[in-house]
Write a protein that holds these residues in place. Structure first.
Motif, PDB file in Angstrom:
ATOM      1  N   MET A   1       0.845  -1.194   0.000  1.00  0.00           N
ATOM      2  CA  MET A   1       0.000   0.000   0.000  1.00  0.00           C
ATOM      3  C   MET A   1       0.886   1.252   0.000  1.00  0.00           C
ATOM      4  O   MET A   1       1.930   1.280   0.646  1.00  0.00           O
ATOM      5  CB  MET A   1      -0.886  -0.011   1.248  1.00  0.00           C
ATOM      6  N   HIS A   2       0.463   2.250  -0.720  1.00  0.00           N
ATOM      7  CA  HIS A   2       1.243   3.472  -0.846  1.00  0.00           C
ATOM      8  C   HIS A   2       0.956   4.418   0.316  1.00  0.00           C
ATOM      9  O   HIS A   2      -0.168   4.879   0.479  1.00  0.00           O
ATOM     10  CB  HIS A   2       0.941   4.153  -2.186  1.00  0.00           C
ATOM     11  N   ILE A   3       1.966   4.696   1.100  1.00  0.00           N
ATOM     12  CA  ILE A   3       1.852   5.564   2.266  1.00  0.00           C
ATOM     13  C   ILE A   3       2.639   6.846   2.019  1.00  0.00           C
ATOM     14  O   ILE A   3       3.798   6.801   1.598  1.00  0.00           O
ATOM     15  CB  ILE A   3       2.424   4.874   3.530  1.00  0.00           C
ATOM     16  N   ALA A   4       2.005   7.979   2.287  1.00  0.00           N
ATOM     17  CA  ALA A   4       2.694   9.259   2.153  1.00  0.00           C
ATOM     18  C   ALA A   4       3.577   9.492   3.371  1.00  0.00           C
ATOM     19  O   ALA A   4       3.137   9.345   4.502  1.00  0.00           O
ATOM     20  CB  ALA A   4       1.679  10.385   2.005  1.00  0.00           C
ATOM     21  N   GLU A   5       4.828   9.830   3.109  1.00  0.00           N
ATOM     22  CA  GLU A   5       5.793  10.118   4.168  1.00  0.00           C
ATOM     23  C   GLU A   5       6.111  11.605   4.137  1.00  0.00           C
ATOM     24  O   GLU A   5       6.128  12.216   3.074  1.00  0.00           O
ATOM     25  CB  GLU A   5       7.094   9.353   3.939  1.00  0.00           C
ATOM     26  N   HIS A   6       6.405  12.167   5.305  1.00  0.00           N
ATOM     27  CA  HIS A   6       6.796  13.571   5.376  1.00  0.00           C
ATOM     28  C   HIS A   6       8.301  13.637   5.574  1.00  0.00           C
ATOM     29  O   HIS A   6       8.824  13.198   6.599  1.00  0.00           O
ATOM     30  CB  HIS A   6       6.068  14.263   6.526  1.00  0.00           C
ATOM     31  N   ASP A   7       8.985  14.162   4.593  1.00  0.00           N
ATOM     32  CA  ASP A   7      10.436  14.353   4.638  1.00  0.00           C
ATOM     33  C   ASP A   7      10.674  15.820   4.979  1.00  0.00           C
ATOM     34  O   ASP A   7      10.777  16.671   4.099  1.00  0.00           O
ATOM     35  CB  ASP A   7      11.027  13.973   3.272  1.00  0.00           C
ATOM     36  N   THR A   8      10.729  16.117   6.293  1.00  0.00           N
ATOM     37  CA  THR A   8      10.841  17.517   6.721  1.00  0.00           C
ATOM     38  C   THR A   8      12.175  18.141   6.316  1.00  0.00           C
ATOM     39  O   THR A   8      12.224  19.336   6.019  1.00  0.00           O
ATOM     40  CB  THR A   8      10.649  17.642   8.249  1.00  0.00           C
ATOM     41  N   ASP A   9      13.244  17.352   6.278  1.00  0.00           N
ATOM     42  CA  ASP A   9      14.556  17.897   5.906  1.00  0.00           C
ATOM     43  C   ASP A   9      14.540  18.478   4.499  1.00  0.00           C
ATOM     44  O   ASP A   9      15.184  19.494   4.230  1.00  0.00           O
ATOM     45  CB  ASP A   9      15.639  16.822   5.995  1.00  0.00           C
ATOM     46  N   ASN A  10      13.815  17.821   3.594  1.00  0.00           N
ATOM     47  CA  ASN A  10      13.767  18.280   2.202  1.00  0.00           C
ATOM     48  C   ASN A  10      12.455  18.966   1.843  1.00  0.00           C
ATOM     49  O   ASN A  10      12.172  19.213   0.673  1.00  0.00           O
ATOM     50  CB  ASN A  10      14.017  17.097   1.256  1.00  0.00           C
ATOM     51  N   LYS A  11      11.641  19.261   2.875  1.00  0.00           N
ATOM     52  CA  LYS A  11      10.369  19.968   2.699  1.00  0.00           C
ATOM     53  C   LYS A  11       9.515  19.341   1.599  1.00  0.00           C
ATOM     54  O   LYS A  11       9.188  19.966   0.601  1.00  0.00           O
ATOM     55  CB  LYS A  11      10.619  21.456   2.416  1.00  0.00           C
ATOM     56  N   ARG A  12       9.153  18.095   1.833  1.00  0.00           N
ATOM     57  CA  ARG A  12       8.341  17.398   0.839  1.00  0.00           C
ATOM     58  C   ARG A  12       7.577  16.251   1.493  1.00  0.00           C
ATOM     59  O   ARG A  12       7.962  15.748   2.551  1.00  0.00           O
ATOM     60  CB  ARG A  12       9.210  16.866  -0.292  1.00  0.00           C
ATOM     61  N   PHE A  13       6.506  15.880   0.824  1.00  0.00           N
ATOM     62  CA  PHE A  13       5.773  14.656   1.135  1.00  0.00           C
ATOM     63  C   PHE A  13       6.023  13.741  -0.050  1.00  0.00           C
ATOM     64  O   PHE A  13       6.021  14.197  -1.198  1.00  0.00           O
ATOM     65  CB  PHE A  13       4.268  14.939   1.281  1.00  0.00           C
ATOM     66  N   LEU A  14       6.251  12.447   0.229  1.00  0.00           N
ATOM     67  CA  LEU A  14       6.532  11.555  -0.886  1.00  0.00           C
ATOM     68  C   LEU A  14       5.953  10.173  -0.639  1.00  0.00           C
ATOM     69  O   LEU A  14       5.663   9.797   0.502  1.00  0.00           O
ATOM     70  CB  LEU A  14       8.039  11.456  -1.135  1.00  0.00           C
ATOM     71  N   ILE A  15       5.773   9.457  -1.739  1.00  0.00           N
ATOM     72  CA  ILE A  15       5.332   8.066  -1.697  1.00  0.00           C
ATOM     73  C   ILE A  15       6.384   7.265  -2.440  1.00  0.00           C
ATOM     74  O   ILE A  15       6.698   7.568  -3.600  1.00  0.00           O
ATOM     75  CB  ILE A  15       3.943   7.900  -2.350  1.00  0.00           C
ATOM     76  N   GLN A  16       6.940   6.268  -1.746  1.00  0.00           N
ATOM     77  CA  GLN A  16       7.988   5.452  -2.348  1.00  0.00           C
ATOM     78  C   GLN A  16       7.433   4.088  -2.739  1.00  0.00           C
ATOM     79  O   GLN A  16       6.488   3.592  -2.138  1.00  0.00           O
ATOM     80  CB  GLN A  16       9.142   5.275  -1.362  1.00  0.00           C
ATOM     81  N   ASP A  17       8.038   3.514  -3.758  1.00  0.00           N
ATOM     82  CA  ASP A  17       7.667   2.176  -4.200  1.00  0.00           C
ATOM     83  C   ASP A  17       8.899   1.523  -4.805  1.00  0.00           C
ATOM     84  O   ASP A  17       9.584   2.135  -5.629  1.00  0.00           O
ATOM     85  CB  ASP A  17       6.533   2.246  -5.231  1.00  0.00           C
ATOM     86  N   ASP A  18       9.190   0.312  -4.403  1.00  0.00           N
ATOM     87  CA  ASP A  18      10.358  -0.423  -4.909  1.00  0.00           C
ATOM     88  C   ASP A  18      11.644   0.393  -4.801  1.00  0.00           C
ATOM     89  O   ASP A  18      12.469   0.389  -5.716  1.00  0.00           O
ATOM     90  CB  ASP A  18      10.136  -0.854  -6.369  1.00  0.00           C
ATOM     91  N   GLY A  19      11.784   1.126  -3.708  1.00  0.00           N
ATOM     92  CA  GLY A  19      13.012   1.876  -3.481  1.00  0.00           C
ATOM     93  C   GLY A  19      13.119   3.195  -4.215  1.00  0.00           C
ATOM     94  O   GLY A  19      14.071   3.937  -4.035  1.00  0.00           O
ATOM     95  N   GLY A  20      12.153   3.500  -5.072  1.00  0.00           N
ATOM     96  CA  GLY A  20      12.167   4.762  -5.795  1.00  0.00           C
ATOM     97  C   GLY A  20      11.001   5.633  -5.374  1.00  0.00           C
ATOM     98  O   GLY A  20      10.122   5.207  -4.630  1.00  0.00           O
ATOM     99  N   ILE A  21      10.996   6.853  -5.853  1.00  0.00           N
ATOM    100  CA  ILE A  21       9.915   7.776  -5.522  1.00  0.00           C
ATOM    101  C   ILE A  21       8.826   7.680  -6.594  1.00  0.00           C
ATOM    102  O   ILE A  21       9.091   7.914  -7.778  1.00  0.00           O
ATOM    103  CB  ILE A  21      10.441   9.217  -5.397  1.00  0.00           C
ATOM    104  N   ALA A  22       7.625   7.319  -6.173  1.00  0.00           N
ATOM    105  CA  ALA A  22       6.497   7.217  -7.097  1.00  0.00           C
ATOM    106  C   ALA A  22       5.793   8.560  -7.252  1.00  0.00           C
ATOM    107  O   ALA A  22       5.299   8.899  -8.321  1.00  0.00           O
ATOM    108  CB  ALA A  22       5.503   6.162  -6.596  1.00  0.00           C
ATOM    109  N   ALA A  23       5.755   9.333  -6.162  1.00  0.00           N
ATOM    110  CA  ALA A  23       5.083  10.639  -6.194  1.00  0.00           C
ATOM    111  C   ALA A  23       5.719  11.538  -5.138  1.00  0.00           C
ATOM    112  O   ALA A  23       6.150  11.076  -4.085  1.00  0.00           O
ATOM    113  CB  ALA A  23       3.596  10.469  -5.913  1.00  0.00           C
ATOM    114  N   VAL A  24       5.765  12.830  -5.442  1.00  0.00           N
ATOM    115  CA  VAL A  24       6.358  13.786  -4.515  1.00  0.00           C
ATOM    116  C   VAL A  24       5.628  15.127  -4.613  1.00  0.00           C
ATOM    117  O   VAL A  24       5.171  15.519  -5.686  1.00  0.00           O
ATOM    118  CB  VAL A  24       7.877  13.963  -4.787  1.00  0.00           C
ATOM    119  N   MET A  25       5.504  15.785  -3.481  1.00  0.00           N
ATOM    120  CA  MET A  25       4.925  17.129  -3.430  1.00  0.00           C
ATOM    121  C   MET A  25       5.849  17.967  -2.550  1.00  0.00           C
ATOM    122  O   MET A  25       6.120  17.601  -1.404  1.00  0.00           O
ATOM    123  CB  MET A  25       3.520  17.098  -2.829  1.00  0.00           C
TER     124      MET A  25
END
Length: 93
Positions: A1-25
Motif C-alpha cells: 500500500m502506498h503511504i505518504a511520508e513527510h520528509d521535513t529535511d527536504n520539505k516534501r511529502f513523498l510516496i515510495q515504491d520499490d526503493g524509488g519515488i512514485a510521487a512527490v509534493m
C-alpha cells in the motif's frame, strides 16, 4: 500500500515504491504558520492511482495538527483545494 511520508529535511511529502519515488509534493515554508505547495509530481507508471491526492491529504492532516495554513500554488494542488471544500479550514485566504 502506498503511504505518504513527510520528509521535513527536504520539505516534501513523498510516496515510495520499490526503493524509488512514485510521487512527490514539495513545499516552501513562508512562515511558521504558512506553507506553500509549489510542486506535485507523479511518475507516469503511477498516474491515475490517486497518489497526488494522498500527498495532499497527508499535508492537510499535518497542517491541521500544527496550526498551519496552506497556499497551493502548483496547478494540481490548487485544483484540489478549489474542488474539495473539506480543505477550506487549512486554505490560506
Amino acid at each position: 500500500m502506498h503511504i505518504a511520508e513527510h520528509d521535513t529535511d527536504n520539505k516534501r511529502f513523498l510516496i515510495q515504491d520499490d526503493g524509488g519515488i512514485a510521487a512527490v509534493m514539495t513545499y516552501v515554508i513562508s512562515s511558521p504558520e504558512l506553507y506553500i505547495i509549489d510542486h506535485t509530481f507523479v511518475e507516469n507508471a503511477y498516474r491515475g492511482q490517486g497518489l497526488g491526492d494522498k500527498l495532499i491529504e497527508a499535508m492537510v492532516q499535518y497542517a491541521r495538527e500544527n496550526g498551519i495554513k496552506i497556499l497551493p500554488l502548483c496547478p494540481f494542488a490548487k485544483g484540489r483545494f478549489e474542488r474539495i471544500s473539506e480543505y477550506a479550514d487549512v486554505l490560506h485566504k
